[in-house]
Design a protein around this motif. Structure first.
Motif, PDB file in Angstrom:
ATOM      1  N   TYR A  41       0.785  -1.126  -0.044  1.00  0.00           N
ATOM      2  CA  TYR A  41      -0.088   0.040  -0.038  1.00  0.00           C
ATOM      3  C   TYR A  41       0.842   1.376  -0.064  1.00  0.00           C
ATOM      4  CZ  TYR A  41      -3.420   3.752   1.393  1.00  0.00           C
ATOM      5  OH  TYR A  41      -3.996   4.559   1.410  1.00  0.00           O
ATOM      6  N   PRO A  42       1.795   1.492   0.760  1.00  0.00           N
ATOM      7  CA  PRO A  42       2.625   2.666   0.996  1.00  0.00           C
ATOM      8  C   PRO A  42       3.152   2.820  -0.350  1.00  0.00           C
ATOM      9  CG  PRO A  42       2.998   1.431   2.838  1.00  0.00           C
ATOM     10  CD  PRO A  42       2.253   0.550   1.984  1.00  0.00           C
ATOM     11  N   LYS A  43       3.676   1.923  -0.921  1.00  0.00           N
ATOM     12  CA  LYS A  43       4.308   2.231  -2.429  1.00  0.00           C
ATOM     13  C   LYS A  43       3.587   2.530  -3.350  1.00  0.00           C
ATOM     14  CE  LYS A  43       6.376  -1.848  -3.598  1.00  0.00           C
ATOM     15  NZ  LYS A  43       6.774  -2.926  -4.205  1.00  0.00           N
ATOM     16  N   LEU A  44       2.154   1.942  -3.395  1.00  0.00           N
ATOM     17  CA  LEU A  44       1.156   2.339  -4.307  1.00  0.00           C
ATOM     18  C   LEU A  44       0.729   3.878  -4.180  1.00  0.00           C
ATOM     19  CD1 LEU A  44      -0.995  -0.810  -4.324  1.00  0.00           C
ATOM     20  CD2 LEU A  44       0.239  -0.024  -6.118  1.00  0.00           C
ATOM     21  N   MET A  45       0.652   4.190  -2.860  1.00  0.00           N
ATOM     22  CA  MET A  45       0.263   5.572  -2.516  1.00  0.00           C
ATOM     23  C   MET A  45       1.100   6.514  -3.013  1.00  0.00           C
ATOM     24  SD  MET A  45      -2.744   5.407  -1.528  1.00  0.00           S
ATOM     25  CE  MET A  45      -2.939   7.234  -1.405  1.00  0.00           C
ATOM     26  N   THR A  46       2.573   6.299  -2.946  1.00  0.00           N
ATOM     27  CA  THR A  46       3.618   7.009  -3.248  1.00  0.00           C
ATOM     28  C   THR A  46       3.584   7.302  -4.907  1.00  0.00           C
ATOM     29  OG1 THR A  46       5.180   6.272  -1.569  1.00  0.00           O
ATOM     30  CG2 THR A  46       6.142   7.400  -3.852  1.00  0.00           C
ATOM     31  N   LYS A  47       3.088   6.254  -5.664  1.00  0.00           N
ATOM     32  CA  LYS A  47       2.997   6.409  -7.184  1.00  0.00           C
ATOM     33  C   LYS A  47       1.728   7.142  -7.372  1.00  0.00           C
ATOM     34  CE  LYS A  47       5.173   2.205  -8.285  1.00  0.00           C
ATOM     35  NZ  LYS A  47       5.450   0.855  -9.107  1.00  0.00           N
ATOM     36  N   LEU A  48       0.683   6.861  -6.568  1.00  0.00           N
ATOM     37  CA  LEU A  48      -0.700   7.648  -6.857  1.00  0.00           C
ATOM     38  C   LEU A  48      -0.449   9.087  -6.567  1.00  0.00           C
ATOM     39  CD1 LEU A  48      -4.114   7.004  -6.032  1.00  0.00           C
ATOM     40  CD2 LEU A  48      -3.188   8.976  -5.066  1.00  0.00           C
ATOM     41  N   MET A  49       0.373   9.439  -5.414  1.00  0.00           N
ATOM     42  CA  MET A  49       0.695  10.925  -5.112  1.00  0.00           C
ATOM     43  C   MET A  49       1.440  11.681  -6.298  1.00  0.00           C
ATOM     44  SD  MET A  49       1.360  10.531  -1.113  1.00  0.00           S
ATOM     45  CE  MET A  49       0.268  11.691  -0.078  1.00  0.00           C
ATOM     46  N   MET A  50       2.302  11.015  -7.042  1.00  0.00           N
ATOM     47  CA  MET A  50       2.996  11.427  -8.156  1.00  0.00           C
ATOM     48  C   MET A  50       2.476  11.944  -9.398  1.00  0.00           C
ATOM     49  SD  MET A  50       6.681   9.585  -7.403  1.00  0.00           S
ATOM     50  CE  MET A  50       6.892   9.154  -8.966  1.00  0.00           C
ATOM     51  N   ALA A  51       1.005  11.234  -9.571  1.00  0.00           N
ATOM     52  CA  ALA A  51       0.520  11.142 -10.706  1.00  0.00           C
ATOM     53  C   ALA A  51      -0.472  12.367 -10.970  1.00  0.00           C
ATOM     54  CB  ALA A  51      -0.485   9.859 -10.972  1.00  0.00           C
ATOM     55  N   ASP A  52      -0.479  12.955 -12.248  1.00  0.00           N
ATOM     56  CA  ASP A  52      -1.402  13.944 -12.322  1.00  0.00           C
ATOM     57  C   ASP A  52      -2.646  13.655 -12.950  1.00  0.00           C
ATOM     58  OD1 ASP A  52       0.513  16.118 -11.595  1.00  0.00           O
ATOM     59  OD2 ASP A  52       1.388  15.828 -13.349  1.00  0.00           O
ATOM     60  N   LEU A  53      -2.649  12.714 -13.368  1.00  0.00           N
ATOM     61  CA  LEU A  53      -3.739  11.971 -14.112  1.00  0.00           C
ATOM     62  C   LEU A  53      -3.895  10.525 -13.648  1.00  0.00           C
ATOM     63  CD1 LEU A  53      -6.120  11.594 -16.180  1.00  0.00           C
ATOM     64  CD2 LEU A  53      -4.751  10.874 -17.917  1.00  0.00           C
ATOM     65  N   ILE A  54      -4.983  10.060 -13.080  1.00  0.00           N
ATOM     66  CA  ILE A  54      -5.079   8.688 -12.686  1.00  0.00           C
ATOM     67  C   ILE A  54      -6.248   8.026 -13.368  1.00  0.00           C
ATOM     68  CG2 ILE A  54      -5.692   7.172 -10.764  1.00  0.00           C
ATOM     69  CD1 ILE A  54      -4.930   9.553  -8.942  1.00  0.00           C
ATOM     70  N   VAL A  55      -6.044   6.911 -13.959  1.00  0.00           N
ATOM     71  CA  VAL A  55      -7.124   6.061 -14.725  1.00  0.00           C
ATOM     72  C   VAL A  55      -7.486   4.967 -13.796  1.00  0.00           C
ATOM     73  CG1 VAL A  55      -7.875   4.867 -16.785  1.00  0.00           C
ATOM     74  CG2 VAL A  55      -6.456   6.806 -16.853  1.00  0.00           C
ATOM     75  N   PHE A  56      -8.810   4.811 -13.301  1.00  0.00           N
ATOM     76  CA  PHE A  56      -9.281   3.806 -12.738  1.00  0.00           C
ATOM     77  C   PHE A  56     -10.157   2.858 -13.581  1.00  0.00           C
ATOM     78  CE2 PHE A  56      -8.515   6.798  -9.313  1.00  0.00           C
ATOM     79  CZ  PHE A  56      -7.895   6.113  -8.379  1.00  0.00           C
ATOM     80  N   ALA A  57      -9.842   1.715 -13.864  1.00  0.00           N
ATOM     81  CA  ALA A  57     -10.627   0.724 -14.617  1.00  0.00           C
ATOM     82  C   ALA A  57     -11.020  -0.506 -13.601  1.00  0.00           C
ATOM     83  CB  ALA A  57      -9.485   0.177 -15.670  1.00  0.00           C
TER      84      ALA A  57
END
Length: 165
Positions: A41-57
């Motif tokens: 989870y922490p690794k995923l949140m770091t990636k999410l925080m860095m993104a400007d655009l998030i695509v949820f599928a």
């Protein structure tokens, strides 16, 4: 759907199925520190925080998002409890939601769109586009001409100088 939406763009694709994210244990009302189990989870949140655009599928599973995605979203309560400025740190992101299912998905996928609308409002994200497609088996969605046309239309708006492969 993702390949059509993001064709010609550089992006990082994350499949939650390739990560371990434990169920949330709600400790908001417990005394003391939040005790999280070690996982990705922490690794995923770091990636999410860095993104400007998030695509949820997500597929439509029992009229909602997939369990693995719901579990990840539920864990955001942990981040809210353990990171004082979490909402400010993730604010301002753009979100695109892709939903696929069979058995009248455009109607039965609406609750997922509503749920993500509320999530985006809460986190100060902009839900910029949603596509609900019909498909029962892998690759069926490619025969949904309306969904594919919408994905191509969104793709053309996303292609900007500097964002090409």
């Amino acid at each position: 759907m993702i390949q059509t939406l993001l064709g010609g763009l550089k992006y990082t694709q994350i499949s939650l199925a390739n990560y371990q994210v434990h169920d949330i244990v709600d400790q908001r009302h417990d005394d003391g520190d939040w005790h999280a189990k070690p996982d990705d989870y922490p690794k995923l949140m770091t990636k999410l925080m860095m993104a400007d655009l998030i695509v949820f599928a997500t597929p439509i599973y029992w009229y909602g998002m997939s369990g693995i995605l719901k579990n990840f979203v539920d864990r955001w309560s942990e981040s809210l409890a353990t990171h004082q400025h979490f909402k400010e740190q993730v604010a301002g992101k753009q979100v695109i939601l892709l939903v696929v299912g069979s058995d009248n998905p455009r109607m039965k996928g609406r609750p997922i769109v509503s749920e993500f609308g509320y999530i985006c409002d809460f986190l100060d994200w902009q839900l910029t586009a949603t596509v609900i497609a019909e498909g029962h088996r892998p690759q069926d969605v490619t025969t949904d001409q309306n969904a594919m046309a919408r994905l191509n239309q969104i793709n053309q708006k996303l292609i900007i100088p500097g964002n090409m492969k």
